[in-house]
Design a protein around this motif. Sequence first.
Motif, mmCIF file in Angstrom:
data_model
loop_
_atom_site.group_PDB
_atom_site.id
_atom_site.type_symbol
_atom_site.label_atom_id
_atom_site.label_comp_id
_atom_site.label_asym_id
_atom_site.label_seq_id
_atom_site.Cartn_x
_atom_site.Cartn_y
_atom_site.Cartn_z
ATOM 1 N N MET A 57 0.799 -5.973 2.912
ATOM 2 C CA MET A 57 -0.329 -5.244 3.467
ATOM 3 C C MET A 57 -0.858 -4.526 2.269
ATOM 4 N N THR A 60 -2.534 1.541 12.155
ATOM 5 C CA THR A 60 -3.540 0.794 12.308
ATOM 6 C C THR A 60 -5.149 1.471 11.869
ATOM 7 N N ARG A 110 -6.898 -1.571 9.067
ATOM 8 C CA ARG A 110 -5.758 -2.392 8.812
ATOM 9 C C ARG A 110 -6.010 -3.750 9.792
ATOM 10 N N SER A 155 0.798 -1.193 0.138
ATOM 11 C CA SER A 155 -0.101 -0.037 -0.010
ATOM 12 C C SER A 155 0.905 1.266 0.013
ATOM 13 N N THR A 191 -5.648 2.665 0.673
ATOM 14 C CA THR A 191 -6.712 1.681 1.369
ATOM 15 C C THR A 191 -7.607 1.194 0.239
ATOM 16 N N THR A 194 -6.182 -7.384 7.787
ATOM 17 C CA THR A 194 -5.417 -7.497 6.478
ATOM 18 C C THR A 194 -3.974 -7.102 6.602
ATOM 19 N N VAL A 195 -3.234 -7.526 7.578
ATOM 20 C CA VAL A 195 -1.900 -7.512 7.639
ATOM 21 C C VAL A 195 -1.180 -8.651 7.817
ATOM 22 N N TRP A 210 1.853 1.767 3.276
ATOM 23 C CA TRP A 210 0.764 1.456 4.187
ATOM 24 C C TRP A 210 -0.194 2.486 4.293
#
Length: 429
Positions: free
Chosen positions: A402, A244, A248, A52, A58, A360-361, A55
Motif C-alpha cells: 500500500m 479507505t 486508497r 505508506s 498519500t 492502490t491496495v 497507511w
Amino acid sequence: MTMDHRTTFAGPSPVWHPFTQHALAPEPPLVLRGEGAWLTTATGERILDAISSWWVITHGHCHPRIVAAIRDQAGELDQVIFAGHTHLAAEALARRLVALAPAGLAHVFFSDSGSTAVEVALKMAVGYWRNIAEPRSRILALEHGYHGDTIGTMSAGARGIYNAAYEPLLFDVTRLPFPAQGREEATLTALEAACREAPCAALLVEPLILGAGGMLVYPAWVLAEMRSICDRHGVLLIADEVMTGFGRTGRLFACEHASVMPDILCCAKGLTGGALPLAVTLCRREIFDAHYSEDRRRTFFHSSSFTANPIACAAANANLDIWDEEPVAERIAALGALQEERLARFHDDARFASMRRLGTVAALDLAVDDPGYLAGIGLELAAFFRERGLLLRPLGNTIYVMPPYCVTAGDLDRVYAAIAAAAEHFGRG
C-alpha cells in the motif's frame, strides 16, 4: 537538548513502541528524513516505504505544499481551544469536506486519530437514539473488523489477540459473518435477522476492504445491500473510512463505489496527506439536530485538548489543494494498474493464495503451515524485507503493498521481486 544528524544516545532506549514485542523485535532503525516514497536512516540507508508508514502517507513524505502550509500556520496560530472558539483553517476544512463527502453528510466533528473518530461515531449514534427518546445501544459489526484501540473501538472490533487482555472492559456487539466470495448472502441474511431480532443503534463497517483483519475485500453491491437493510429497519450506517478514505480504493471515499451515503463517516490517516494526526467524523443533519437543544444534557460530550488543531487543519487543507489542483485521480488509477500487473505474476504460483487488489491496495497470502497474525512467519517476513531496504509489515502470512501515490514502476518492481524471493525462501507448494 539540541540534536542534529550526528546525535547519539547512550544506553537502551526508554521508548515503548506500538504493536511491538520488544523481547523479539530487532533494534529499530533511526529514521532521519523522508522524501517521496523513501525514508533515510541515520546510517544513510534508504528504505522504500511500501505501506505508506501505516497507511497514512498519500502524496509522499514531506510533500512541499503540505510542509509549507504547516510552516505558515505554525507562525500564525499554533493552537486554540475549540470549545467556544473557531479558526479559519477548521472552518475552511469542514466546508470543503462536506462538499466532497457523500451527499447528506452535513456536520463535521474534529478529533485526532482513527480510533477516536470511530469512538465519536459510536457515541453520536447512541446519543442520537437517546435524544430522540428511542434509546438504542446495540451495535452491529463485521467479523474480522478492526476499528482501533480505544475501549469502544476494541469492543466493536474482532475479538482476539488485539484485545483479549482487556476483555473485562469491553461491551458486547452483534457480529455478522464476513461477506467472503460466494458467501455474501449469508452476511445479508444475518444482518436482516439481527435487525429484526431487536432494535439496533448502528452497523459499523469498513467499506469494501478490512484492513488489519487481513486486507479482506468484498464487493460494492454488498455494501449497497447493507445500506438498504439498515434503511428498512431504521439502523444507522457508520462507514469507517479511516484507511479507505482519500483514494486508497481508487475513489476519494470507498462508499462511492457503491453509491452509498452513510449516516456517519469517519476519516483520519490520509486526511492530512499523512503529515499530522487529525481525524473527522461527519454525520447527517438529523444526528446533529438530535443533540441541538436548550437542554444542556443533550450536549455531545466529547473532546480532546487538540481538537481541530490549526496546524493539522492547515495540512489537511493543503492536502485538499493537491487533490483539487494536481492529477491525483490519474496517479491513483496508474498505481492501481501497476499493482495489478505485478500481482499477476503470482496468480499461478502455488506458494501464494487469494491474490486481491482494490484500488492502490494489493495483497496476497503466502502458503505456510502456520498461518495467522501471530504466526512467526510475519516477523520473519518483515525482517526479510527490511534486509532488502523495504518497509513491508505483513499481517501474519498476508503480505500487502500500500505505497504512496508517488511510487514509481521501478520502486514496485523492487517490492515484488522481494516478494518473489520471500516465496523462494519461506513458501511451500
